[in-house]
Design a protein around this motif. Structure first.
Motif, short mmCIF file in Angstrom:
data_model
loop_
_atom_site.label_atom_id
_atom_site.label_comp_id
_atom_site.label_asym_id
_atom_site.label_seq_id
_atom_site.Cartn_x
_atom_site.Cartn_y
_atom_site.Cartn_z
N ALA A 1 0.83 -1.20 0.00
CA ALA A 1 0.00 0.00 0.00
C ALA A 1 0.87 1.25 0.00
CB ALA A 1 -0.92 0.02 1.21
N ILE A 2 0.45 2.27 -0.74
CA ILE A 2 1.17 3.54 -0.74
C ILE A 2 0.80 4.29 0.53
CG2 ILE A 2 1.50 5.75 -1.90
CD1 ILE A 2 0.92 4.34 -4.55
N GLY A 3 1.78 4.42 1.43
CA GLY A 3 1.52 5.04 2.72
C GLY A 3 1.55 6.55 2.68
N SER A 4 2.41 7.11 1.84
CA SER A 4 2.49 8.56 1.69
C SER A 4 3.22 8.89 0.40
CB SER A 4 3.22 9.21 2.88
OG SER A 4 4.56 8.77 2.96
N VAL A 5 2.94 10.07 -0.12
CA VAL A 5 3.67 10.62 -1.26
C VAL A 5 4.07 12.04 -0.85
CG1 VAL A 5 3.64 11.24 -3.69
CG2 VAL A 5 2.36 9.23 -2.90
N HIS A 6 5.34 12.23 -0.55
CA HIS A 6 5.81 13.53 -0.10
C HIS A 6 6.33 14.33 -1.28
CE1 HIS A 6 7.55 16.79 2.00
NE2 HIS A 6 8.80 16.44 1.73
N ARG A 7 5.69 15.46 -1.54
CA ARG A 7 6.10 16.36 -2.62
C ARG A 7 7.08 17.39 -2.07
NH1 ARG A 7 -0.16 16.87 -4.77
NH2 ARG A 7 -0.30 14.70 -5.47
N LYS A 8 8.24 17.46 -2.69
CA LYS A 8 9.33 18.32 -2.22
C LYS A 8 8.84 19.74 -1.94
CE LYS A 8 14.17 19.24 -3.47
NZ LYS A 8 15.20 18.97 -4.49
#
Length: 327
Positions: free
Chosen positions: A138-145
């Motif tokens: 599962a994708i837990g997070s997507v952190h955008r710079k």
């Protein structure tokens, strides 16, 4: 590295893998195949977590500093930007599904640097993002710079705080930042406050960029894995748009970025020394007992903090240009 830890147990240990690879530049599908191979390699070494460099999928925008990237309304820059967007990762259409499936099949967590083209921002702007995929796929997070660096601002959009999160993995809580975000004290503090004791730092490449790693480890009293990309002239596909212009001025040198990936213990000592100039998947076992030992004399958001005087407020809402209500 040999650790003398008396209060350790098997449940404290985590086998982690540094994946220093070069992309098939600006070719999403071909680079995905290399990412898949690296994950399989790490699985064969019994890794429970693997990390990749900044925007390794589908590659770092090297052309900007090499082709007069700040020239306004320039057709070359517009063509290259359009090509980059075409090869970007669109999570909503399933571009990471195969990686998620591998994570699930191998029971392995993954930190993957991607150039993301998100639908919640209209689908035509790109972000330097760090995706965390857990061991269940599962994708837990997507952190955008938060803030692209220098010329990166000509092709990457600034992100938000939504991905400033940590995730449980074995005895650890893992968190990550992109490149020069690792120099941002408050971004680091946000992760410390969320319980981070394993920090993942991704970089586009260049040994000098990972020299901060021992400091990060000692400040956070955490393990720090810094993973850089690698880029050689030979890694550019022959059909790369404007390839001759991009490589002009490189001389006889084959290397654009030389890696420097490493793994550092909470006392600032190297578990994996900086790896320079080669593609490799290298594993090591880390031990949470060492985190607990090093927190005895310093814990940046615990006993060695004064929240009555100094505290941080973090907005983790995903930022969008519009919120639609249809009912």
């Amino acid at each position: 590295m040999s650790l003398s830890i008396n209060n350790s147990s098997k449940k404290d240990q985590l086998n982690v893998a540094v994946a220093q690879i070069a992309p098939v530049w600006l070719n999403r599908e071909a680079t995905l195949a290399k990412v898949s191979d690296a994950i399989s390699d790490a699985a064969a070494q019994n890794a429970q977590l693997i990390g990749f460099g900044e925007t390794v999928l589908p590659g770092y925008p090297f052309w900007i500093e090499r082709t007069d990237g700040a020239r306004f309304n320039d057709p070359v820059q517009k063509d290259l930007h359009a090509h980059y967007l075409d090869q970007a990762v669109v999570i909503e259409r399933g571009d990471l599904d195969t990686v998620c499936a591998q994570a699930r099949d191998h029971g392995m967590a993954i930190y993957l640097g991607i150039y993301e083209r998100p639908m919640d921002r209209g689908g035509h702007s790109g972000f330097c993002s760090l995706a965390y995929i857990d061991e269940n796929g599962a994708i837990g997070s997507v952190h955008r710079k938060l803030m692209p660096t220098y010329e990166e601002r000509l092709t990457w959009s600034p992100g938000d705080g939504n991905g400033l999160r940590t995730h449980p993995l074995g005895a650890f809580r893992v968190g990550g930042l992109n490149c020069w975000e690792n120099w941002m004290p408050l971004a680091r503090t946000a992760l410390y406050a969320d319980g981070e004791d394993f920090h993942f730092a991704c970089w586009p490449g260049g040994e000098r960029n990972t020299r901060i790693s021992p400091f990060l480890a000692q400040e956070g009293r955490s393990y720090v894995m810094s993973v850089s990309g690698l880029m050689r002239v030979s890694d550019f596909p022959d059909d790369t748009p404007y390839l001759e212009q991009i490589l002009a001025g490189n001389g006889q040198a084959d290397m654009l970025t030389n890696g420097g990936s490493c793994l550092v213990a909470p006392d600032g000592s190297y578990v994996i020394e900086p790896i320079v100039g080669i593609e490799v998947v290298k594993t090591a076992t880390i031990d949470h007992a060492m985190v607990r030992q090093e927190r005895q004399n310093f814990d940046p958001v615990g006993h060695y903090s004064r929240p009555d005087i100094l505290k941080l407020e973090v907005d983790r809402r995903r930022q969008t240009a519009a919120r639609f209500r249809d009912e």
